[in-house]
Design an enzyme around this catalytic site. Structure first.
Site, short mmCIF file in Angstrom:
data_model
loop_
_atom_site.label_atom_id
_atom_site.label_comp_id
_atom_site.label_asym_id
_atom_site.label_seq_id
_atom_site.Cartn_x
_atom_site.Cartn_y
_atom_site.Cartn_z
CG HIS A 21 40.90 -70.55 -58.25
ND1 HIS A 21 40.01 -70.03 -57.32
CD2 HIS A 21 40.02 -70.89 -59.28
CE1 HIS A 21 38.57 -70.08 -57.94
NE2 HIS A 21 38.74 -70.44 -59.21
CE LYS A 45 21.60 -56.49 -60.37
NZ LYS A 45 20.74 -57.57 -60.85
NE ARG A 94 35.21 -77.13 -59.98
CZ ARG A 94 34.27 -76.13 -59.62
NH1 ARG A 94 34.44 -75.54 -58.42
NH2 ARG A 94 33.40 -75.77 -60.54
CB SER A 132 34.56 -69.04 -55.34
OG SER A 132 35.93 -69.35 -56.04
#
Ligand code: PNS
Length: 167
Positions: A21, A45, A94, A132
């Site tokens: 990022h 969540k 990517r 991530s």
């Protein structure tokens, strides 16, 4: 209101921010006068970091870059981009595996707001395998994420682990 041709939004979950990022943000900051890193609030969540924490982390990483702003958003990305009068959405590509999802999103966003362009940027090769999700998994299973995320993210991951929080 006319869009500001020099402002681009880089949206994402950034849970957590990776060096991939960072690479994309730095590249886009060369192309556009101003970049707004827009952190999606309701990512899932149970995000690893809250939106407030994710914003604070990214702000710390880019504190010396006056043309990089960090904000949080909720709801439709095109509505946020319209409010900011952005002319472009930046997304990182990517690998081929990213393409289908990104293509769908770009075309849906164009359907919703035809004046907004999506600009795809490729990160440096050494970051093409980073995500991530993998960072979280590797870290929680005891793997070394040094060099894959900014130092502040590494520190925050360790602090969370020490506090017994599971991602
Ligand atoms: O980093 P991510 O999780 O791949 O980013 C995805 C993101 C935040 C760009 C996407 O989920 C998004 O734009 N969410 C906001 C809601 C929205 O506009 N949905 C329609 C997208 S076509």
């Amino acid at each position: 209101m006319r869009p500001n041709g020099r402002l681009a939004v880089f949206p994402g979950s950034f849970d957590p921010l990776t060096n991939g990022h960072v690479d994309i943000i730095l590249r886009s900051a060369h192309l556009f006068e101003r970049i707004v890193v827009a952190v999606l609030v309701n990512v899932e969540k149970k995000p690893l970091f809250t939106a407030v924490e994710r914003v604070a982390i990214i702000r710390e990483v880019f504190r010396e870059y006056s043309n990089v702003e960090v904000d949080a958003f909720d709801g439709l990305l095109v509505d946020y981009a319209r409010r900011r009068r952005a002319s472009a959405i930046i997304r990182g590509l990517r690998a081929v595996s990213d393409f289908e999802y990104e293509f769908q999103m770009a075309l849906m966003n164009r359907h919703l707001e035809p004046t907004l362009e999506t600009v795809f940027m490729m990160p440096a090769e050494q970051y093409t395998y980073l995500s991530s999700r993998l960072i979280k998994e590797v870290f929680h299973l005891g793997g070394d994420v040094h060099g894959l995320v900014p130092a502040v993210v590494e520190r925050r991951l360790r602090e969370q682990q020490a506090a017994g929080v599971k991602g």
